[in-house]
Design a protein around this motif. Structure first.
Motif, PDB file in Angstrom:
ATOM      1  N   ALA A  49       0.729  -1.348   0.118  1.00 22.21           N
ATOM      2  CA  ALA A  49       0.127  -0.014  -0.172  1.00 22.21           C
ATOM      3  C   ALA A  49       0.879   1.121  -0.114  1.00 22.21           C
ATOM      4  O   ALA A  49       1.578   1.284   0.993  1.00 22.21           O
ATOM      5  CB  ALA A  49      -0.968   0.028   1.277  1.00 22.21           C
ATOM      6  N   GLU A  50       0.650   2.082  -1.095  1.00 23.57           N
ATOM      7  CA  GLU A  50       1.655   3.338  -1.189  1.00 23.57           C
ATOM      8  C   GLU A  50       0.639   4.476  -0.772  1.00 23.57           C
ATOM      9  O   GLU A  50      -0.120   4.728  -1.628  1.00 23.57           O
ATOM     10  CB  GLU A  50       2.236   3.303  -2.467  1.00 23.57           C
ATOM     11  CG  GLU A  50       2.849   4.524  -2.753  1.00 23.57           C
ATOM     12  CD  GLU A  50       3.386   4.603  -4.169  1.00 23.57           C
ATOM     13  OE1 GLU A  50       3.757   5.950  -4.799  1.00 23.57           O
ATOM     14  OE2 GLU A  50       3.201   3.584  -5.068  1.00 23.57           O
ATOM     15  N   MET A  51       1.025   5.194   0.082  1.00 19.15           N
ATOM     16  CA  MET A  51       0.264   6.558   0.530  1.00 19.15           C
ATOM     17  C   MET A  51       1.234   7.745  -0.037  1.00 19.15           C
ATOM     18  O   MET A  51       2.354   7.773   0.364  1.00 19.15           O
ATOM     19  CB  MET A  51      -0.156   6.572   1.916  1.00 19.15           C
ATOM     20  CG  MET A  51      -0.982   7.944   2.250  1.00 19.15           C
ATOM     21  SD  MET A  51      -2.393   8.014   1.435  1.00 19.15           S
ATOM     22  CE  MET A  51      -3.493   6.874   2.342  1.00 19.15           C
ATOM     23  N   VAL A  52       0.626   8.496  -0.769  1.00 18.64           N
ATOM     24  CA  VAL A  52       1.197   9.877  -1.117  1.00 18.64           C
ATOM     25  C   VAL A  52       0.574  11.016  -0.319  1.00 18.64           C
ATOM     26  O   VAL A  52      -0.829  10.909  -0.311  1.00 18.64           O
ATOM     27  CB  VAL A  52       1.142  10.395  -2.826  1.00 18.64           C
ATOM     28  CG1 VAL A  52       1.633  11.595  -2.887  1.00 18.64           C
ATOM     29  CG2 VAL A  52       1.610   8.745  -3.452  1.00 18.64           C
ATOM     30  N   ALA A  53       1.380  11.651   0.288  1.00 19.19           N
ATOM     31  CA  ALA A  53       0.856  12.778   1.175  1.00 19.19           C
ATOM     32  C   ALA A  53      -0.078  13.740   0.294  1.00 19.19           C
ATOM     33  O   ALA A  53       0.072  13.970  -0.855  1.00 19.19           O
ATOM     34  CB  ALA A  53       2.022  13.738   1.779  1.00 19.19           C
ATOM     35  N   GLY A  54      -1.288  13.905   1.027  1.00 21.08           N
ATOM     36  CA  GLY A  54      -2.562  14.788   0.346  1.00 21.08           C
ATOM     37  C   GLY A  54      -3.425  13.951  -0.589  1.00 21.08           C
ATOM     38  O   GLY A  54      -4.510  14.367  -0.955  1.00 21.08           O
ATOM     39  N   THR A  55      -3.166  12.602  -0.694  1.00 19.40           N
ATOM     40  CA  THR A  55      -4.112  11.908  -1.457  1.00 19.40           C
ATOM     41  C   THR A  55      -5.210  11.178  -0.560  1.00 19.40           C
ATOM     42  O   THR A  55      -4.572  10.639   0.659  1.00 19.40           O
ATOM     43  CB  THR A  55      -3.311  10.754  -2.315  1.00 19.40           C
ATOM     44  OG1 THR A  55      -2.538   9.877  -1.371  1.00 19.40           O
ATOM     45  CG2 THR A  55      -2.765  11.506  -3.466  1.00 19.40           C
ATOM     46  N   PRO A  56      -6.434  10.893  -0.831  1.00 18.73           N
ATOM     47  CA  PRO A  56      -7.074  10.406   0.162  1.00 18.73           C
ATOM     48  C   PRO A  56      -7.296   9.130   0.456  1.00 18.73           C
ATOM     49  O   PRO A  56      -7.472   8.471   1.541  1.00 18.73           O
ATOM     50  CB  PRO A  56      -8.518  10.731  -0.370  1.00 18.73           C
ATOM     51  CG  PRO A  56      -8.224  10.847  -2.027  1.00 18.73           C
ATOM     52  CD  PRO A  56      -6.962  11.036  -2.001  1.00 18.73           C
ATOM     53  N   LYS A  57      -6.723   8.290  -0.421  1.00 22.63           N
ATOM     54  CA  LYS A  57      -6.564   6.784  -0.175  1.00 22.63           C
ATOM     55  C   LYS A  57      -5.390   6.148  -0.771  1.00 22.63           C
ATOM     56  O   LYS A  57      -4.735   6.654  -1.898  1.00 22.63           O
ATOM     57  CB  LYS A  57      -7.773   5.971  -0.616  1.00 22.63           C
ATOM     58  CG  LYS A  57      -7.996   6.085  -2.141  1.00 22.63           C
ATOM     59  CD  LYS A  57      -9.186   5.300  -2.683  1.00 22.63           C
ATOM     60  CE  LYS A  57      -9.386   5.458  -4.305  1.00 22.63           C
ATOM     61  NZ  LYS A  57     -10.699   4.830  -4.657  1.00 22.63           N
ATOM     62  N   PRO A  58      -4.885   5.049  -0.241  1.00 24.83           N
ATOM     63  CA  PRO A  58      -3.721   4.406  -0.829  1.00 24.83           C
ATOM     64  C   PRO A  58      -3.574   3.704  -2.107  1.00 24.83           C
ATOM     65  O   PRO A  58      -4.782   3.468  -2.537  1.00 24.83           O
ATOM     66  CB  PRO A  58      -3.046   3.593   0.234  1.00 24.83           C
ATOM     67  CG  PRO A  58      -4.273   3.078   1.011  1.00 24.83           C
ATOM     68  CD  PRO A  58      -5.255   4.313   0.726  1.00 24.83           C
ATOM     69  N   ALA A  59      -2.545   3.816  -2.959  1.00 21.97           N
ATOM     70  CA  ALA A  59      -2.748   2.946  -4.092  1.00 21.97           C
ATOM     71  C   ALA A  59      -2.119   1.592  -3.654  1.00 21.97           C
ATOM     72  O   ALA A  59      -0.929   1.304  -2.953  1.00 21.97           O
ATOM     73  CB  ALA A  59      -1.777   3.466  -5.208  1.00 21.97           C
ATOM     74  N   LEU A  60      -2.852   0.342  -4.258  1.00 17.92           N
ATOM     75  CA  LEU A  60      -2.407  -0.910  -3.927  1.00 17.92           C
ATOM     76  C   LEU A  60      -1.919  -1.655  -4.947  1.00 17.92           C
ATOM     77  O   LEU A  60      -2.216  -1.362  -6.337  1.00 17.92           O
ATOM     78  CB  LEU A  60      -3.815  -1.718  -3.269  1.00 17.92           C
ATOM     79  CG  LEU A  60      -4.590  -0.899  -2.394  1.00 17.92           C
ATOM     80  CD1 LEU A  60      -5.778  -1.791  -1.966  1.00 17.92           C
ATOM     81  CD2 LEU A  60      -3.771  -0.665  -1.060  1.00 17.92           C
ATOM     82  N   ARG A  61      -0.782  -2.579  -4.681  1.00 12.44           N
ATOM     83  CA  ARG A  61      -0.090  -3.191  -5.647  1.00 12.44           C
ATOM     84  C   ARG A  61       0.036  -4.548  -5.095  1.00 12.44           C
ATOM     85  O   ARG A  61       0.532  -4.849  -3.976  1.00 12.44           O
ATOM     86  CB  ARG A  61       1.193  -2.773  -5.969  1.00 12.44           C
ATOM     87  CG  ARG A  61       2.024  -3.739  -6.971  1.00 12.44           C
ATOM     88  CD  ARG A  61       3.314  -2.917  -7.360  1.00 12.44           C
ATOM     89  NE  ARG A  61       4.037  -2.671  -6.332  1.00 12.44           N
ATOM     90  CZ  ARG A  61       5.022  -3.487  -5.739  1.00 12.44           C
ATOM     91  NH1 ARG A  61       5.208  -4.652  -6.112  1.00 12.44           N
ATOM     92  NH2 ARG A  61       5.853  -2.977  -4.931  1.00 12.44           N
ATOM     93  N   LEU A  62      -0.223  -5.714  -5.959  1.00 16.52           N
ATOM     94  CA  LEU A  62       0.027  -7.112  -5.718  1.00 16.52           C
ATOM     95  C   LEU A  62       1.275  -7.492  -5.575  1.00 16.52           C
ATOM     96  O   LEU A  62       1.724  -7.349  -6.702  1.00 16.52           O
ATOM     97  CB  LEU A  62      -1.076  -8.222  -6.186  1.00 16.52           C
ATOM     98  CG  LEU A  62      -1.009  -9.513  -5.799  1.00 16.52           C
ATOM     99  CD1 LEU A  62      -1.734  -9.780  -4.590  1.00 16.52           C
ATOM    100  CD2 LEU A  62      -1.622 -10.453  -6.963  1.00 16.52           C
TER     101      LEU A  62
END
Length: 418
Positions: A27-40
């Motif tokens: 789970a990658e969270m970028v500051a200021g974004t509402p939800k994390p990007a997920l990668r299997l």
């Protein structure tokens, strides 16, 4: 200035009747974004053993499979996780609705006031030896004014909350956690499988307007209801597509593996004139020679239809008993591996008299096309819940669950917003 990014590695485990799946996601969270990007990052999948209708029936067999899928997932990810978020479909999962009330102590609604509402809801839900899995609010009333979404800080004398709890029997949950312990893993949290599947298969707009999600699995058929964007009801029926396979095997006197193949290749709920003349061959159980027998697709439909009709009848009965069904609208979303049975959406639309679609979860980057789709809806939903953490469901520890044992370590999952 470069974006500040944080990464978390999470483990997921879905132990179903037909298959057991473990996954490692990043789970990658970028500051200021509402939800994390997920990668299997890694996936392990094997045919389930020692499981029936979501309930563990043989710990040794189930342990062998779970160890195998965890090893596969961690090996393909190149990292060890240790902690896993688990789906739960066992334990006669069901919903409890109640209203909790309290006096506001200091003139304006504070965290302590909301905590008392939560405590009252927990105590009510845990009656009769049931174990609390989820608790979320459906709405607040402040001094008689309804429709309040966030009462924190409002001036008031009295406050009440409509609450929705998801509970299950203790023993199946304890057995599930014993299994995880035997695999030298840690349970990071328990998530009701119907909730996870629905979260992946439905859109935020559907959940806002009201939707019923039916997860048609191998050993169970589960229901999740959403109204006004909130999780409002759930139920699990211990009958699924595996029973269709048994019906085919019994009617045609063919082995179960062959019955499953027939269901997958030729199974349909649609009536077509040509089906009377289209036939397929199959072996008979116990026949030693290579002789094959034939039957028509129309006869196969006649075998499948009564079971599907029975399952949907049970779904209708459970919905009628659930108080939330009055508020979820007329939209139905089907998901789960068996939702791909040809003609099922049309059949359900006719049975329920409403709009029906197949819910196909957004694919996790890194997941091959051959493995994506409704059959992995629960896993996709688990990824969303685990990645959001404090955003979707937060872990509340210290709450009494099951005699301070395994479930005491896990704690209770509570919906953020109290």
């Amino acid at each position: 200035m470069a974006d500040r990014r944080t990464y978390r590695t999470l483990g997921l485990l879905d132990i179903g009747t037909s298959k057991t799946v473990a996954a490692v996601i990043v789970a990658e969270m970028v500051a200021g974004t509402p939800k994390p990007a997920l990668r299997l990052a890694g996936l392990g999948m094997q045919r389930s053993k020692g499981v029936k209708a979501g309930v563990l029936t043989d710990l040794d067999e189930a342990e062998s499979v779970v160890r195998g899928v965890i090893s596969q997932a961690e090996r393909s990810a190149g990292t060890s996780v240790g902690g896993f978020t688990l789906s739960v479909s066992a334990g006669r999962i069901s919903s409890v609705h109640c209203t909790a009330r309290t006096e506001v102590e200091h003139g304006s609604v504070g965290d302590d006031d909301l905590a008392r509402l939560v405590s009252a809801g927990e105590s009510y839900a845990e009656r009769n030896g049931r174990t609390l899995l989820h608790l979320n609010h459906l709405g607040y009333e402040v001094d008689g004014a309804t429709g309040v979404r966030d009462p924190l800080g409002l001036s008031a004398r009295r406050i009440s909350a409509g609450l929705h709890a998801v509970t299950a029997d203790e023993a199946p949950l304890r057995n599930l956690l014993v299994l995880i312990d035997r695999c030298y893993a840690v349970c990071d949290g328990l998530v009701a499988a119907p909730y996870a599947s629905a979260l992946a298969a439905t859109t935020p707009e559907e959940r806002q307007f009201g939707v019923t999600c039916i997860d048609f699995g191998a050993g169970t058929t589960s229901i999740a209801l959403f109204a006004d964007g909130r999780f409002a009801g759930t139920d699990v029926i211990p009958v699924g597509s595996q029973h269709i396979t048994y019906d085919i095997a019994k009617a045609l006197q063919t082995p179960l593996a062959e019955a499953e193949r027939i269901k997958t290749l030729y199974g349909t709920l649609l009536n077509a004139q040509s089906d009377e003349h289209e036939s397929f061959s199959y072996p008979i159980t116990g026949e030693e020679d290579d002789e094959s027998y034939e039957t028509s697709k129309a006869r196969l439909t006649d075998i499948i239809r009564p079971r599907v009709q029975q399952i949907m009848g049970l779904v209708r009965e459970r919905l009628a008993l659930n108080a939330a069904s009055r508020f979820v609208g007329d939209k139905v979303v089907l998901t789960g591996g068996a939702s791909q049975l040809i003609g099922l959406p049309e059949f359900v639309a006719s049975e329920f008299g409403c709009s029906v679609r197949i819910g196909r979860p957004t694919d996790l980057p890194g997941l091959s096309a051959s493995l994506s789709g409704p059959q992995l809806a629960t896993l996709s939903g688990l990824a969303m819940v685990a990645a959001r953490g404090e955003g979707e469901l937060n872990m509340a520890r210290g709450r009494k669950t099951v005699t301070q044992g395994y479930l005491g370590r896990v704690g209770t999952w509570l919906k953020r917003g109290f």
